[in-house]
Motif scaffolding. Sequence first.
Motif, short mmCIF file in Angstrom:
data_model
loop_
_atom_site.label_atom_id
_atom_site.label_comp_id
_atom_site.label_asym_id
_atom_site.label_seq_id
_atom_site.Cartn_x
_atom_site.Cartn_y
_atom_site.Cartn_z
N LEU A 118 0.83 -1.20 0.00
CA LEU A 118 0.00 0.00 0.00
C LEU A 118 0.87 1.25 0.00
N LEU A 119 0.24 2.39 -0.24
CA LEU A 119 0.89 3.66 0.00
C LEU A 119 0.94 3.91 1.50
N GLU A 120 1.69 4.91 1.91
CA GLU A 120 1.74 5.26 3.32
C GLU A 120 0.36 5.70 3.79
N ASP A 121 0.15 5.57 5.11
CA ASP A 121 -1.13 5.94 5.73
C ASP A 121 -2.28 5.12 5.17
N GLU A 122 -1.97 3.94 4.62
CA GLU A 122 -2.98 3.00 4.15
C GLU A 122 -3.86 3.59 3.06
N GLN A 123 -3.33 4.54 2.30
CA GLN A 123 -4.08 5.07 1.18
C GLN A 123 -4.12 4.02 0.07
N THR A 124 -5.23 4.01 -0.65
CA THR A 124 -5.43 2.95 -1.63
C THR A 124 -5.57 3.48 -3.05
N ALA A 125 -4.93 4.62 -3.33
CA ALA A 125 -4.91 5.11 -4.71
C ALA A 125 -4.08 4.18 -5.58
N VAL A 126 -3.07 3.55 -4.98
CA VAL A 126 -2.22 2.56 -5.66
C VAL A 126 -1.96 1.43 -4.68
N PHE A 127 -2.17 0.19 -5.10
CA PHE A 127 -1.79 -0.95 -4.27
C PHE A 127 -1.59 -2.17 -5.15
N ALA A 128 -0.86 -3.13 -4.62
CA ALA A 128 -0.51 -4.33 -5.40
C ALA A 128 -0.65 -5.56 -4.53
N SER A 129 -1.01 -6.68 -5.16
CA SER A 129 -1.08 -7.95 -4.45
C SER A 129 -0.95 -9.08 -5.47
N ARG A 130 -0.73 -10.27 -4.95
CA ARG A 130 -0.71 -11.45 -5.80
C ARG A 130 -2.12 -12.00 -5.94
N ALA A 131 -2.31 -12.81 -6.96
CA ALA A 131 -3.62 -13.45 -7.14
C ALA A 131 -3.90 -14.41 -5.98
N LYS A 132 -5.14 -14.44 -5.55
CA LYS A 132 -5.61 -15.32 -4.48
C LYS A 132 -4.90 -15.05 -3.15
N SER A 133 -4.43 -13.86 -2.95
CA SER A 133 -3.75 -13.53 -1.70
C SER A 133 -4.69 -13.71 -0.52
N PRO A 134 -4.23 -14.31 0.59
CA PRO A 134 -5.09 -14.49 1.76
C PRO A 134 -5.61 -13.17 2.32
N PHE A 135 -4.94 -12.08 2.01
CA PHE A 135 -5.38 -10.77 2.47
C PHE A 135 -6.81 -10.49 2.01
N TRP A 136 -7.11 -10.83 0.75
CA TRP A 136 -8.44 -10.55 0.21
C TRP A 136 -9.51 -11.43 0.84
N ASP A 137 -9.12 -12.62 1.27
CA ASP A 137 -10.09 -13.47 1.97
C ASP A 137 -10.60 -12.78 3.23
N ASP A 138 -9.68 -12.09 3.94
CA ASP A 138 -10.08 -11.36 5.13
C ASP A 138 -10.96 -10.17 4.78
N VAL A 139 -10.64 -9.52 3.67
CA VAL A 139 -11.47 -8.39 3.22
C VAL A 139 -12.88 -8.88 2.89
N PHE A 140 -12.97 -9.98 2.13
CA PHE A 140 -14.28 -10.50 1.76
C PHE A 140 -15.08 -10.92 2.99
#
Length: 509
Positions: free
Chosen positions: A127-149
Amino acid sequence: LYGVISILFLGVILCEPFPKVLHQIWISHQDIPPKWESARRSWISLHPNWEHRLWNETQCRDLISSRYQWFSEQWESHHHPLQRTEVCRFFVLHNYGGMYADLNVRPRRSLDSVLQSPEYNSKQIVLLEDEQTAVFASRAKSPFWDDVFAMIGERHQWGQQMGGSSLIGMVARRDQSRVGTFPTQNFPKICEDCEKPHPSSPYHWISIEPGHHPSTSHVSRLLSSFYRKVLKPLFSVYTLLAIFFVVMIYLIVRRVRQGSHSKHHHTQRRRIWMLVAFVLVLIITLPISGTAQSALRGNPDGEKVAFITAHPDDESMFFVPSIRGTLEQHNDLYLLCLSNGNAQGLGATREPELMSAAQLLGFKHVHVMNHPDLQDGPQRKWNVDLIAGIVEEYVKNHTITTIITFDHMGVSGHPNHIAVSNGVKQVLAKREGQLQVYQLRSVNRLEKFSGILDIIPSVLSNSDLLFLRSPVLAWKAMARHYSQFVWFRKLFVIFSRYTYINTLTQVRL
């Protein structure tokens, strides 16, 4: 064997480099503004070896309907283009991986080598600093998105109550070891001959291009500005009272001019004068009540105030006037919630909700317990000695000087609230002279749901502290608890005196 395979599979996901795919989304019937199109071309020119995908509304809908059917109904319920954009980018990154960038972000350099850095090998999202989401990157099927969902849920409400950035930020804060941050200060020579970044951007390697938001028309911007500058200030407590007072004066003058001396007329005039007197008392007592907060002042630089509650949403339903009043004294504010509200299996949802509401209210330190013997529920009997032990350790570790919590009736009569009050009293008995404890006064049901009308009895009460606040913040904070913000709690926020008024009594043993 299953565990070994799972670990190996997770390791493969984490060690796999970030896909060289840039995703951007444009949901609108209009063309992309020229400056935003120019920014998009900058991404393409600086990343010639990447795949570039510009998603439209139809493509987003097809992706969700084909691979995320559980969200299709919610997708259709989001009519605002911004809501659909924020939702779509989650599923795009989960399904394909790569990088997402808002269309109004212009890169200052290629991020190819940045994302391939070994320091990001173990990161699930960058992520960008301060958790801004104008730009972010992840891998496909990242466990992070499971938590978001998992946080979205069937009753999730987007917009002001829970934006995409808030979701990502709350999930990121739960385990920051899996979150990387795009560098900013490590590149002093990035694009030296480029124009300076837009003042709103804290990153010297990107610039935010001005232009219309894809979902915001000229009319909607004017309406939004009118609301912020006119309607929102207009509906403050003071202004409404002043308007009401002016109307009462007008009615009196009108009646007097009629020149009627009938008995009925005199009765009506007495009633009007009583209303005027009531409003005058409100106007006079509102500013006076602010002086009662000075009792908490003590030593503002060294004082640490902790609000101790039983469940997520207690702070928003009952304590908002006290929280904001205490913050005005520049106190270091803590929140200890003794359960994560898992009565209906929603603990994993309610805990991030609490974090979001606490951030809105201004807490610097938030701690949520999930003790097996302190589970949410009116039928669950909480051990007072256990609570006292937890609170005493918390006070000692954080050098807390003042505690604000429920009184012996628990405000709503909830057994968990009452147990918290009794546990805190035990701690005060052990640390008398080192700790102050203030309890939120419980009232009868009629007074409880009298809203701001309870101000006069509150001012005349023997409470040690009185806090008065506008109901707007309480509504916003409670809305962050989206899984709990059902119709009857909305009515509670509107009519409860705790939305407007907090009267606190100091515990003296």
